[in-house]
Design a protein around this motif. Structure first.
Motif, PDB file in Angstrom:
ATOM      1  N   ILE A  40      34.647  39.983  29.954  1.00 43.31           N
ATOM      2  CA  ILE A  40      34.873  41.457  29.959  1.00 43.31           C
ATOM      3  C   ILE A  40      35.922  42.021  28.995  1.00 43.31           C
ATOM      4  O   ILE A  40      36.915  40.982  28.960  1.00 43.31           O
ATOM      5  CB  ILE A  40      34.460  41.566  31.095  1.00 43.31           C
ATOM      6  CG1 ILE A  40      35.782  41.384  32.341  1.00 43.31           C
ATOM      7  CG2 ILE A  40      32.530  41.240  32.201  1.00 43.31           C
ATOM      8  CD1 ILE A  40      35.395  42.578  33.311  1.00 43.31           C
ATOM      9  N   LEU A  41      35.768  43.225  28.866  1.00 43.03           N
ATOM     10  CA  LEU A  41      36.280  44.138  28.255  1.00 43.03           C
ATOM     11  C   LEU A  41      38.009  45.139  29.079  1.00 43.03           C
ATOM     12  O   LEU A  41      37.026  44.741  30.429  1.00 43.03           O
ATOM     13  CB  LEU A  41      35.726  45.016  27.367  1.00 43.03           C
ATOM     14  CG  LEU A  41      35.172  44.756  26.102  1.00 43.03           C
ATOM     15  CD1 LEU A  41      34.412  46.311  25.926  1.00 43.03           C
ATOM     16  CD2 LEU A  41      35.780  43.780  24.397  1.00 43.03           C
ATOM     17  N   LYS A  42      38.549  44.578  28.425  1.00 47.11           N
ATOM     18  CA  LYS A  42      39.519  44.928  29.855  1.00 47.11           C
ATOM     19  C   LYS A  42      39.173  45.967  30.620  1.00 47.11           C
ATOM     20  O   LYS A  42      39.322  46.216  31.661  1.00 47.11           O
ATOM     21  CB  LYS A  42      40.939  45.217  29.137  1.00 47.11           C
ATOM     22  CG  LYS A  42      42.233  45.888  29.605  1.00 47.11           C
ATOM     23  CD  LYS A  42      43.202  45.903  28.685  1.00 47.11           C
ATOM     24  CE  LYS A  42      44.301  46.661  29.995  1.00 47.11           C
ATOM     25  NZ  LYS A  42      46.307  46.532  29.041  1.00 47.11           N
ATOM     26  N   GLY A  43      38.774  47.173  28.941  1.00 48.98           N
ATOM     27  CA  GLY A  43      37.939  48.213  29.895  1.00 48.98           C
ATOM     28  C   GLY A  43      37.265  48.086  31.189  1.00 48.98           C
ATOM     29  O   GLY A  43      37.089  48.651  32.166  1.00 48.98           O
ATOM     30  N   SER A  44      36.331  47.049  30.646  1.00 49.94           N
ATOM     31  CA  SER A  44      35.360  47.152  31.831  1.00 49.94           C
ATOM     32  C   SER A  44      35.925  46.657  33.380  1.00 49.94           C
ATOM     33  O   SER A  44      35.585  47.219  34.471  1.00 49.94           O
ATOM     34  CB  SER A  44      34.255  45.981  31.674  1.00 49.94           C
ATOM     35  OG  SER A  44      33.536  47.115  30.319  1.00 49.94           O
ATOM     36  N   LEU A  45      37.267  46.143  33.244  1.00 55.81           N
ATOM     37  CA  LEU A  45      37.478  45.083  34.361  1.00 55.81           C
ATOM     38  C   LEU A  45      37.741  46.007  34.766  1.00 55.81           C
ATOM     39  O   LEU A  45      38.000  45.853  36.612  1.00 55.81           O
ATOM     40  CB  LEU A  45      38.651  44.758  33.832  1.00 55.81           C
ATOM     41  CG  LEU A  45      39.729  43.415  34.853  1.00 55.81           C
ATOM     42  CD1 LEU A  45      38.251  42.526  35.202  1.00 55.81           C
ATOM     43  CD2 LEU A  45      40.533  42.711  34.699  1.00 55.81           C
ATOM     44  N   TYR A  46      38.083  47.505  34.634  1.00 55.00           N
ATOM     45  CA  TYR A  46      38.739  48.706  35.366  1.00 55.00           C
ATOM     46  C   TYR A  46      37.123  48.951  36.077  1.00 55.00           C
ATOM     47  O   TYR A  46      37.870  50.311  37.084  1.00 55.00           O
ATOM     48  CB  TYR A  46      39.719  49.562  34.700  1.00 55.00           C
ATOM     49  CG  TYR A  46      40.612  49.518  34.465  1.00 55.00           C
ATOM     50  CD1 TYR A  46      41.810  49.065  35.032  1.00 55.00           C
ATOM     51  CD2 TYR A  46      41.315  48.550  32.959  1.00 55.00           C
ATOM     52  CE1 TYR A  46      43.464  48.528  35.291  1.00 55.00           C
ATOM     53  CE2 TYR A  46      42.330  48.226  32.379  1.00 55.00           C
ATOM     54  CZ  TYR A  46      43.531  48.085  33.605  1.00 55.00           C
ATOM     55  OH  TYR A  46      44.539  47.894  33.429  1.00 55.00           O
TER      56      TYR A  46
END
Length: 197
Positions: A40-46
């Motif tokens: 997943i994208l780093k932003g989605s991890l948040y």
């Protein structure tokens, strides 16, 4: 039903973080590395975590949540104290050996948590310590263990043996986890029976 995929993804993230923290070290693993590992994208991890510290805390909390059944199982047993202690030791060793990455991160990186979160983990850890101390004290009252033995020292010694297996156990080494758990339980209980002031 809509929450299930999120819970599953959250578990995947925590498991991936545990593996990476174990293999690379906490300091050398980035949030981007974990996001990449789960695809997943780093932003989605948040969406699932607040920070890298939060991710470490989740890994450590998972250890307690997953092992909590050990406390419940032993509490439900109708057996003498040392028999209950042996069951706990067997279960704890097997749990540690099935969860080597998480357990390694738990002991190596615990001190890296912020102070407030360290206190939460310490409080959870005390539940296990109190169980073992209590079982040894009960065994002393039942005449199974020398009454002069320091139950705290005995408990911390037993827990040290149980917890330290992750540092030297190798799954490919030929000894099954269940066999090792049985042996360590015999050493702990046998040592308590034999110990004198």
């Amino acid at each position: 039903m809509a929450r299930e995929p999120s819970k599953k993804r959250s578990r995947e993230i925590v498991d991936a973080a545990a593996r990476m923290f174990h293999e690379r070290g906490y300091a050398d693993t980035s949030v981007q590395d974990v996001a990449h590992a789960v695809g997943i994208l780093k932003g989605s991890l948040y969406y699932y975590i607040d920070s890298k510290d939060d991710l470490l805390f989740r890994v450590l909390e998972d250890v307690h949540e997953d092992a909590r059944h050990l406390l419940d199982d032993v509490a439900a047993m109708d057996a003498p104290p040392l028999e209950r202690l042996a069951a706990y030791v067997r279960g704890h060793v097997e749990f540690n050996l099935r969860n080597l990455s998480k357990v390694a991160v738990y002991y190596h990186d615990f001190a890296l948590l912020d102070p407030g979160r360290r206190e939460v983990i310490i409080a959870q850890r005390q539940l296990y310590e109190e169980l073992v101390i209590g079982l040894i004290a009960d065994a002393q009252e039942a005449g199974e263990v020398d009454a002069g033995l320091d139950a705290h020292v005995a408990a911390y010694s037993a827990l040290g043996m149980v917890n330290w297996v992750y540092t030297w156990y190798r799954p490919a080494g030929g000894r099954r986890a269940s066999e090792l758990a049985e042996l360590i339980a015999e050493i702990v209980v046998g040592g308590l029976r034999a110990a004198h002031r």
